[in-house]
Design a protein around this motif. Structure first.
Motif, short mmCIF file in Angstrom:
data_model
loop_
_atom_site.label_atom_id
_atom_site.label_comp_id
_atom_site.label_asym_id
_atom_site.label_seq_id
_atom_site.Cartn_x
_atom_site.Cartn_y
_atom_site.Cartn_z
N ALA A 191 13.21 12.69 8.77
CA ALA A 191 11.79 12.96 8.61
C ALA A 191 11.30 12.56 7.22
O ALA A 191 10.42 13.19 6.66
N ASP A 192 11.87 11.51 6.67
CA ASP A 192 11.46 11.00 5.36
C ASP A 192 11.13 9.51 5.47
O ASP A 192 11.75 8.79 6.25
N VAL A 193 10.18 9.09 4.67
CA VAL A 193 9.84 7.68 4.53
C VAL A 193 9.82 7.39 3.03
O VAL A 193 9.25 8.16 2.26
N ARG A 194 10.42 6.30 2.63
CA ARG A 194 10.44 5.91 1.21
C ARG A 194 9.55 4.70 1.03
O ARG A 194 9.66 3.72 1.79
N VAL A 195 8.65 4.76 0.07
CA VAL A 195 7.79 3.61 -0.24
C VAL A 195 7.96 3.24 -1.70
O VAL A 195 8.24 4.09 -2.55
N GLU A 196 7.80 1.96 -1.97
CA GLU A 196 7.86 1.43 -3.32
C GLU A 196 6.64 0.56 -3.56
O GLU A 196 6.12 -0.05 -2.63
N ALA A 197 6.22 0.50 -4.81
CA ALA A 197 5.09 -0.35 -5.17
C ALA A 197 5.31 -0.86 -6.59
O ALA A 197 6.03 -0.24 -7.37
N TRP A 198 4.68 -1.98 -6.90
CA TRP A 198 4.78 -2.54 -8.24
C TRP A 198 3.54 -3.37 -8.51
O TRP A 198 2.88 -3.86 -7.60
N PRO A 210 1.23 -5.26 -12.29
CA PRO A 210 1.23 -5.47 -13.74
C PRO A 210 0.81 -4.25 -14.56
O PRO A 210 1.29 -4.07 -15.67
N SER A 211 -0.08 -3.41 -14.03
CA SER A 211 -0.57 -2.27 -14.80
C SER A 211 -0.32 -0.95 -14.06
O SER A 211 -0.07 -0.93 -12.85
N ARG A 212 -0.39 0.14 -14.79
CA ARG A 212 -0.21 1.47 -14.20
C ARG A 212 -1.24 1.73 -13.11
O ARG A 212 -0.91 2.18 -12.02
N ALA A 213 -2.50 1.44 -13.40
CA ALA A 213 -3.57 1.68 -12.44
C ALA A 213 -3.39 0.86 -11.16
O ALA A 213 -3.54 1.36 -10.05
N GLU A 214 -3.02 -0.41 -11.32
CA GLU A 214 -2.80 -1.26 -10.15
C GLU A 214 -1.59 -0.79 -9.35
O GLU A 214 -1.59 -0.85 -8.11
N CYS A 215 -0.57 -0.30 -10.03
CA CYS A 215 0.62 0.20 -9.32
C CYS A 215 0.26 1.44 -8.50
O CYS A 215 0.72 1.58 -7.37
N LEU A 216 -0.55 2.31 -9.06
CA LEU A 216 -1.01 3.48 -8.30
C LEU A 216 -1.79 3.06 -7.06
O LEU A 216 -1.59 3.62 -5.98
N ALA A 217 -2.67 2.10 -7.21
CA ALA A 217 -3.44 1.61 -6.07
C ALA A 217 -2.52 1.00 -5.01
O ALA A 217 -2.70 1.23 -3.81
N GLU A 218 -1.52 0.26 -5.45
CA GLU A 218 -0.55 -0.33 -4.51
C GLU A 218 0.26 0.75 -3.81
O GLU A 218 0.61 0.62 -2.63
N ALA A 219 0.58 1.84 -4.52
CA ALA A 219 1.31 2.95 -3.90
C ALA A 219 0.49 3.58 -2.78
O ALA A 219 1.02 3.90 -1.71
N VAL A 220 -0.80 3.75 -3.00
CA VAL A 220 -1.67 4.29 -1.95
C VAL A 220 -1.66 3.36 -0.75
O VAL A 220 -1.51 3.80 0.40
N THR A 221 -1.79 2.06 -0.98
CA THR A 221 -1.76 1.08 0.11
C THR A 221 -0.44 1.16 0.88
O THR A 221 -0.43 1.13 2.11
N ALA A 222 0.67 1.28 0.16
CA ALA A 222 1.98 1.36 0.81
C ALA A 222 2.12 2.62 1.66
O ALA A 222 2.66 2.59 2.77
N VAL A 223 1.64 3.74 1.14
CA VAL A 223 1.71 5.00 1.90
C VAL A 223 0.90 4.89 3.18
O VAL A 223 1.38 5.21 4.27
N VAL A 224 -0.32 4.40 3.09
CA VAL A 224 -1.17 4.26 4.28
C VAL A 224 -0.53 3.29 5.26
O VAL A 224 -0.48 3.55 6.47
N ALA A 225 0.01 2.18 4.77
CA ALA A 225 0.63 1.19 5.65
C ALA A 225 1.87 1.73 6.35
O ALA A 225 2.27 1.19 7.39
N SER A 226 2.46 2.79 5.83
CA SER A 226 3.65 3.36 6.47
C SER A 226 3.34 4.07 7.78
O SER A 226 4.23 4.30 8.58
N PHE A 227 2.05 4.38 8.01
CA PHE A 227 1.72 5.09 9.24
C PHE A 227 0.47 4.58 9.96
O PHE A 227 0.20 4.99 11.10
#
Length: 131
Positions: free
Chosen positions: A5-12, A14-31
């Protein structure tokens, strides 16, 4: 993941703000498949200053919270830093009824194995979601 019952996502990025935005995209794309959707709403919130890992958890917790309480999810994310070290997050959103489910919906962000920081090529993060 070791727990079914776990899903692991990674994001990367150039900047902290862009990485956070990419993490949100990855989480949403997981489901959810949001490809080709036109956003129907907007949302925003501020996150107070804190450790980078805490900022990541706060932003992703907000995804889960709004999904559960409003039935909305972000289609596009913009993150900017604030003068006090916090974050301002702005989303273009859609309702869950407009997306196709492609995975288990996250229920919480796990703190175990959480990683968010700068490396030689920019910023990267990894987070586990309880589903």
């Amino acid at each position: 993941m070791p727990h079914t019952a776990d899903v692991r996502v990674e994001a990367w990025a150039p900047s902290r703000a862009e990485c956070l935005a990419e993490a949100v995209t990855a989480v949403v794309a997981s489901f959810a498949d949001t490809g080709g959707l036109t956003p129907t709403g907007t949302a925003g919130f501020d996150v107070p200053a804190g450790r980078d890992e805490d900022l990541l958890v706060a932003v992703l917790d907000e995804v889960v919270f709004r999904l559960e309480t409003e039935g909305t999810l972000p289609v596009a994310t913009e993150v900017t830093g604030t003068s006090d070290g916090g974050l301002r997050v702005r989303w273009r959103t859609t309702g869950t009824d407009a997306v196709e489910a492609v995975g288990a919906v996250p229920k919480a962000v796990a703190l175990h194995g959480l990683r968010f920081g700068r490396d030689a090529t920019g910023w990267s993060c990894a987070v586990t979601l309880d589903v």
